[in-house]
Motif scaffolding. Structure first.
Motif, PDB file in Angstrom:
ATOM      1  N   ASP A   1     -72.821  37.711 -29.600  1.00 23.70           N
ATOM      2  CA  ASP A   1     -73.770  38.051 -30.662  1.00 23.70           C
ATOM      3  C   ASP A   1     -73.417  39.393 -31.291  1.00 23.70           C
ATOM      4  OD1 ASP A   1     -76.111  38.264 -32.225  1.00 23.70           O
ATOM      5  OD2 ASP A   1     -77.066  39.398 -30.615  1.00 23.70           O
ATOM      6  N   TYR A   2     -73.261  40.434 -30.461  1.00 28.03           N
ATOM      7  CA  TYR A   2     -72.960  41.770 -30.988  1.00 28.03           C
ATOM      8  C   TYR A   2     -71.628  41.794 -31.733  1.00 28.03           C
ATOM      9  CZ  TYR A   2     -76.678  43.538 -28.017  1.00 28.03           C
ATOM     10  OH  TYR A   2     -77.880  43.772 -27.446  1.00 28.03           O
ATOM     11  N   LEU A   3     -70.641  41.126 -31.135  1.00 29.05           N
ATOM     12  CA  LEU A   3     -69.280  41.244 -31.666  1.00 29.05           C
ATOM     13  C   LEU A   3     -69.092  40.488 -32.975  1.00 29.05           C
ATOM     14  CD1 LEU A   3     -67.280  40.920 -28.324  1.00 29.05           C
ATOM     15  CD2 LEU A   3     -67.871  42.982 -29.582  1.00 29.05           C
ATOM     16  N   THR A   4     -69.963  39.509 -33.254  1.00 28.68           N
ATOM     17  CA  THR A   4     -69.773  38.687 -34.453  1.00 28.68           C
ATOM     18  C   THR A   4     -70.783  39.021 -35.551  1.00 28.68           C
ATOM     19  OG1 THR A   4     -71.112  36.988 -33.418  1.00 28.68           O
ATOM     20  CG2 THR A   4     -68.727  36.737 -33.234  1.00 28.68           C
ATOM     21  N   ARG A   5     -71.608  40.049 -35.348  1.00 29.11           N
ATOM     22  CA  ARG A   5     -72.646  40.347 -36.337  1.00 29.11           C
ATOM     23  C   ARG A   5     -72.060  40.762 -37.681  1.00 29.11           C
ATOM     24  NH1 ARG A   5     -77.616  43.424 -33.289  1.00 29.11           N
ATOM     25  NH2 ARG A   5     -78.048  41.706 -31.879  1.00 29.11           N
ATOM     26  N   GLY A   6     -70.925  41.468 -37.631  1.00 28.08           N
ATOM     27  CA  GLY A   6     -70.345  41.968 -38.864  1.00 28.08           C
ATOM     28  C   GLY A   6     -69.579  40.910 -39.639  1.00 28.08           C
ATOM     29  N   LEU A   7     -69.401  39.733 -39.046  1.00 27.83           N
ATOM     30  CA  LEU A   7     -68.504  38.748 -39.647  1.00 27.83           C
ATOM     31  C   LEU A   7     -69.137  37.984 -40.801  1.00 27.83           C
ATOM     32  CD1 LEU A   7     -66.724  37.284 -36.493  1.00 27.83           C
ATOM     33  CD2 LEU A   7     -65.998  39.132 -37.989  1.00 27.83           C
ATOM     34  N   ALA A   8     -70.467  37.822 -40.749  1.00 28.89           N
ATOM     35  CA  ALA A   8     -71.124  37.010 -41.768  1.00 28.89           C
ATOM     36  C   ALA A   8     -71.159  37.764 -43.096  1.00 28.89           C
ATOM     37  CB  ALA A   8     -72.538  36.681 -41.358  1.00 28.89           C
TER      38      ALA A   8
END
Lengths: 207, 89
Positions: free
Chosen positions: B82-89
């Protein structure tokens, strides 16, 4: 040499392996219990890094380091006592020294709690505390829960070791036949050490 | 089977404690956290391997002893995903 083989086992080695496996699986459940607390610590660190670092800087990290050294040394002594037991030699004095180091850990921890209480950063029920942010409060809550839960486990380990030391002194633990009892108590003691090995950097050394 | 005596392991463990303490004065942030956890993992590995008898244990016992590691990994992986992919969207 080996313990008497009981039902349903066919060989001493198999019986010994089953006893150790039971202990390993129990210790796995202990690992999962503490990993929930470590997960919360990781969440706090990722979400509130500056507050966690500030809270961690307030900790008495030299007391924590001294306590780590005490536990590592007690683990060495337990390992030596277990090794001797498996070779048929009773070493109650070595075990007693390990117990003293464990008691030393609890004493230092109590001193440390007292200092933190006086500094107003130990969130005991009814304690007067002051935190600059909710995240710092949460960090200290977690610290108290995790270290107190660890202290409970350490106390249980001390009880196990003390029982074994008494049995060794009285000669009521036939060695090496029943050395598996020493092995399994040792496994528990070492896991309590391993948990502290992670608690120490997570709470005291966050920078 | 005395490849490394318990005393030698103890000396290495104390040295690693010194290392993690020293590292905390120099390193900070994610690098500091990574090094601290790596050192703790090495220390735990030594305790499991030498003091907790995994060195001499069968494969089945090793799996039983280390199985929790897998589950801890799953727990941490799903949360940090969750934390690591938050910036991807």
């Amino acid at each position: 040499m080996a313990d008497r083989v009981r039902e349903p086992y066919a060989a001493p080695g198999q019986q010994r392996e089953a006893a150790m496996m039971g202990m390993y699986i129990f210790l796995a459940s202990e690992t999962m219990l503490f990993s929930g607390l470590f997960l919360v610590a990781l969440h706090l660190r990722l979400e509130h890094a500056p507050e966690v670092v500030a809270a961690s800087r307030q900790m008495h990290y030299f007391i924590g380091a001294a306590n780590t050294a005490l536990l590592l040394t007690s683990s060495l002594l337990v390992a030596l006592a277990v090794e001797a037991a498996r070779e048929g030699r009773a070493r109650p004095a070595v075990l007693a020294t390990a117990i003293l180091l464990g008691l030393g850990f609890l004493a230092l921890k109590a001193v440390e709690y007292r200092m933190e209480y006086a500094e107003g950063i130990l969130p005991l029920p009814g304690a007067v505390t002051e935190f600059s942010s909710p995240a710092r409060h949460a960090f200290m809550n977690l610290y108290l829960i995790a270290t107190a839960l660890h202290a409970v486990h350490l106390s249980i380990g001390l009880g196990l070791l003390a029982t074994l030391a008494v049995r060794l002194l009285r000669g009521t633990l036939p060695l090496p036949e029943r050395s598996i009892v020493m092995v399994n108590a040792g496994l528990y003691w070492h896991l309590v050490d391993v948990i502290w090995i992670f608690l120490y950097p997570v709470f005291y050394l966050a920078r | 089977m005395r490849t490394a005596s318990p005393v030698v392991v103890w000396i290495v463990l104390l040295a690693l404690l010194g290392l993690t303490l020293a590292a905390s004065f120099v390193l900070s942030g994610m690098i500091g956290l990574t090094v601290a956890l790596a050192v703790a993992s090495v220390k735990s590995g030594l305790v499991f391997w030498r003091y907790m008898h995994l060195r001499e244990a069968s494969g089945l016992l090793r799996i039983a002893a280390l199985g929790a590691l897998f589950w801890v990994f799953v727990l941490l992986a799903f949360v940090t995903a969750d934390y690591l992919t938050r910036g991807l969207a």
